[in-house]
Design a protein around this motif. Structure first.
Motif, PDB file in Angstrom:
ATOM      1  N   ALA A   1      87.467 -13.474  18.717  1.00 26.50           N
ATOM      2  CA  ALA A   1      86.060 -13.288  18.399  1.00 26.50           C
ATOM      3  C   ALA A   1      85.803 -13.443  16.910  1.00 26.50           C
ATOM      4  O   ALA A   1      84.765 -13.944  16.493  1.00 26.50           O
ATOM      5  N   ALA A   2      86.764 -13.006  16.078  1.00 26.13           N
ATOM      6  CA  ALA A   2      86.574 -13.110  14.638  1.00 26.13           C
ATOM      7  C   ALA A   2      86.485 -14.556  14.201  1.00 26.13           C
ATOM      8  O   ALA A   2      85.867 -14.886  13.198  1.00 26.13           O
ATOM      9  N   ALA A   3      87.139 -15.449  14.952  1.00 26.49           N
ATOM     10  CA  ALA A   3      87.111 -16.863  14.608  1.00 26.49           C
ATOM     11  C   ALA A   3      85.899 -17.555  15.218  1.00 26.49           C
ATOM     12  O   ALA A   3      85.714 -18.757  15.061  1.00 26.49           O
ATOM     13  N   GLY A   4      85.081 -16.806  15.943  1.00 29.98           N
ATOM     14  CA  GLY A   4      83.872 -17.377  16.521  1.00 29.98           C
ATOM     15  C   GLY A   4      84.121 -18.132  17.808  1.00 29.98           C
ATOM     16  O   GLY A   4      83.280 -18.905  18.241  1.00 29.98           O
ATOM     17  N   GLY A   5      85.287 -17.938  18.430  1.00 29.66           N
ATOM     18  CA  GLY A   5      85.592 -18.669  19.644  1.00 29.66           C
ATOM     19  C   GLY A   5      84.813 -18.123  20.817  1.00 29.66           C
ATOM     20  O   GLY A   5      84.400 -16.975  20.839  1.00 29.66           O
ATOM     21  N   ALA A   6      84.603 -18.970  21.817  1.00 29.08           N
ATOM     22  CA  ALA A   6      83.880 -18.535  23.003  1.00 29.08           C
ATOM     23  C   ALA A   6      84.472 -19.232  24.212  1.00 29.08           C
ATOM     24  O   ALA A   6      84.722 -20.429  24.180  1.00 29.08           O
ATOM     25  N   ALA A   7      84.729 -18.461  25.255  1.00 30.33           N
ATOM     26  CA  ALA A   7      85.225 -19.036  26.496  1.00 30.33           C
ATOM     27  C   ALA A   7      84.027 -19.480  27.321  1.00 30.33           C
ATOM     28  O   ALA A   7      83.109 -18.703  27.557  1.00 30.33           O
ATOM     29  N   VAL A   8      84.004 -20.730  27.721  1.00 27.86           N
ATOM     30  CA  VAL A   8      82.871 -21.270  28.461  1.00 27.86           C
ATOM     31  C   VAL A   8      83.283 -21.487  29.907  1.00 27.86           C
ATOM     32  O   VAL A   8      84.332 -22.044  30.182  1.00 27.86           O
ATOM     33  N   ALA A   9      82.444 -21.030  30.827  1.00 31.10           N
ATOM     34  CA  ALA A   9      82.756 -21.169  32.240  1.00 31.10           C
ATOM     35  C   ALA A   9      81.480 -20.984  33.038  1.00 31.10           C
ATOM     36  O   ALA A   9      80.489 -20.462  32.521  1.00 31.10           O
ATOM     37  N   PRO A  10      81.480 -21.416  34.297  1.00 27.94           N
ATOM     38  CA  PRO A  10      80.328 -21.114  35.139  1.00 27.94           C
ATOM     39  C   PRO A  10      80.121 -19.613  35.211  1.00 27.94           C
ATOM     40  O   PRO A  10      81.071 -18.860  35.356  1.00 27.94           O
ATOM     41  N   ALA A  11      78.882 -19.185  35.103  1.00 26.51           N
ATOM     42  CA  ALA A  11      78.598 -17.757  35.016  1.00 26.51           C
ATOM     43  C   ALA A  11      78.917 -16.996  36.290  1.00 26.51           C
ATOM     44  O   ALA A  11      79.668 -16.040  36.257  1.00 26.51           O
ATOM     45  N   PRO A  12      78.354 -17.347  37.439  1.00 23.45           N
ATOM     46  CA  PRO A  12      78.613 -16.542  38.631  1.00 23.45           C
ATOM     47  C   PRO A  12      79.802 -17.049  39.406  1.00 23.45           C
ATOM     48  O   PRO A  12      80.275 -18.153  39.189  1.00 23.45           O
TER      49      PRO A  12
ATOM     50  N   VAL B   1      74.264 -16.345  29.060  1.00 25.58           N
ATOM     51  CA  VAL B   1      74.049 -17.306  30.143  1.00 25.58           C
ATOM     52  C   VAL B   1      72.974 -18.281  29.702  1.00 25.58           C
ATOM     53  O   VAL B   1      71.866 -17.876  29.323  1.00 25.58           O
ATOM     54  N   ARG B   2      73.293 -19.550  29.722  1.00 29.44           N
ATOM     55  CA  ARG B   2      72.357 -20.576  29.258  1.00 29.44           C
ATOM     56  C   ARG B   2      71.148 -20.670  30.194  1.00 29.44           C
ATOM     57  O   ARG B   2      71.239 -20.337  31.383  1.00 29.44           O
ATOM     58  N   PRO B   3      70.011 -21.109  29.669  1.00 31.76           N
ATOM     59  CA  PRO B   3      68.814 -21.237  30.511  1.00 31.76           C
ATOM     60  C   PRO B   3      69.052 -22.167  31.701  1.00 31.76           C
ATOM     61  O   PRO B   3      69.979 -22.983  31.714  1.00 31.76           O
ATOM     62  N   LYS B   4      68.178 -22.075  32.683  1.00 37.05           N
ATOM     63  CA  LYS B   4      68.347 -22.785  33.943  1.00 37.05           C
ATOM     64  C   LYS B   4      68.445 -24.290  33.759  1.00 37.05           C
ATOM     65  O   LYS B   4      69.143 -24.973  34.524  1.00 37.05           O
ATOM     66  N   ARG B   5      67.795 -24.840  32.751  1.00 39.75           N
ATOM     67  CA  ARG B   5      67.805 -26.296  32.575  1.00 39.75           C
ATOM     68  C   ARG B   5      69.200 -26.839  32.242  1.00 39.75           C
ATOM     69  O   ARG B   5      69.432 -28.043  32.314  1.00 39.75           O
ATOM     70  N   PHE B   6      70.111 -25.939  31.878  1.00 40.41           N
ATOM     71  CA  PHE B   6      71.477 -26.359  31.563  1.00 40.41           C
ATOM     72  C   PHE B   6      72.429 -26.174  32.751  1.00 40.41           C
ATOM     73  O   PHE B   6      73.632 -26.381  32.618  1.00 40.41           O
TER      74      PHE B   6
ATOM     75  N   VAL C   1      74.724 -26.763  35.891  1.00 36.31           N
ATOM     76  CA  VAL C   1      75.527 -27.913  36.319  1.00 36.31           C
ATOM     77  C   VAL C   1      75.735 -27.797  37.826  1.00 36.31           C
ATOM     78  O   VAL C   1      76.370 -26.844  38.300  1.00 36.31           O
ATOM     79  N   ASN C   2      75.175 -28.756  38.556  1.00 35.12           N
ATOM     80  CA  ASN C   2      75.250 -28.733  40.018  1.00 35.12           C
ATOM     81  C   ASN C   2      74.732 -27.414  40.574  1.00 35.12           C
ATOM     82  O   ASN C   2      75.303 -26.832  41.502  1.00 35.12           O
ATOM     83  N   GLY C   3      73.659 -26.927  39.972  1.00 39.46           N
ATOM     84  CA  GLY C   3      73.048 -25.681  40.418  1.00 39.46           C
ATOM     85  C   GLY C   3      73.783 -24.433  40.006  1.00 39.46           C
ATOM     86  O   GLY C   3      73.405 -23.329  40.415  1.00 39.46           O
ATOM     87  N   GLN C   4      74.791 -24.580  39.168  1.00 39.63           N
ATOM     88  CA  GLN C   4      75.598 -23.432  38.754  1.00 39.63           C
ATOM     89  C   GLN C   4      75.298 -23.095  37.287  1.00 39.63           C
ATOM     90  O   GLN C   4      75.481 -23.933  36.397  1.00 39.63           O
TER      91      GLN C   4
END
Length: 209
Positions: free
Chosen positions: A70-81, A164-169, A171-174
């Motif tokens: 977190a100190a390096a500003g990293g972020a794990a990106v994945a489908p939310a649900p 969680v990114r807005p709905k317009r982002f 991917v395949n409804g996820q």
């Protein structure tokens, strides 16, 4: 010779001594030989000691999950649900779904009860003054209310800030989301929210020729 032995006590003593020495030698030889045989028999009948375990043959350990710093500003990106429709139900509150359907950025803070870092993060997310942002907070003991989001991004410690990114982002409804851990400054928190709505395009000013 026999007469000397019979008549001379010295000869008698010498003969007796020689006999005793010879008897002792024979006796010791038999005892030593019998002991060797017994040891050999014992060694042959004893089960072989198990060989020491080879360190390289130990049970393999599952690979360690690497999480960003977190100190390096990293972020794990994945489908939310978790897989399935993004609909209200167990593990996904209705107000979270409604905010996402309205096109808002959903900010979810998972915090501990008494952590100093956690209190600072609560202040940071509460200062997100943006009508396009919906903020939710939950203590670790109540995290099951948001389990479809936390499992989706593999939350493993707290405080955890999930955006969680807005709905317009989608991917395949996820829905898509990222997670960071630990204390973050107000500026870093706001930047994480801004990054969630960044679409990769840059606004280049136009100057007529």
């Amino acid at each position: 010779m026999r007469q000397k032995i019979n008549e001379n006590p010295v000869y008698q003593a010498a003969v007796i001594g020689l006999l005793l020495v010879a008897f002792a030698v024979v006796f010791m030889t038999q005892v030593a030989g019998g002991g060797s045989d017994e040891e050999a028999s014992s060694d042959a009948s004893a089960p072989a000691a198990p060989a020491p375990a080879d360190a390289t043959a130990a049970t393999p350990v599952a690979p360690e999950t690497v999480v960003p710093d977190a100190a390096a500003g990293g972020a794990a990106v994945a489908p939310a649900p978790a897989p399935g429709e993004f609909e209200a139900g167990p593990g996904l509150p209705r107000d979270v779904v409604r905010a996402h359907e309205d096109g808002k950025t959903v900010v979810l803070l998972i915090r501990r009860s008494k952590g100093i870092d956690d209190r600072e993060m609560v202040r940071a997310v509460n200062r997100l003054d943006d009508p396009g942002v919906a903020v939710f907070t939950s203590r670790v003991r109540s995290v099951e209310r948001y389990s479809r989001i936390t499992i989706g991004v593999d939350v493993n410690r707290a405080p955890a800030l999930i955006v969680v990114r807005p709905k317009r982002f989608d991917v395949n409804g996820q829905p898509q989301a990222n997670v960071t851990y630990g204390l973050r400054s107000q500026q870093a928190t706001e930047q994480q929210v801004r990054d969630a709505v960044y679409d990769g395009r840059e606004d280049v000013p136009y100057h007529p020729g």
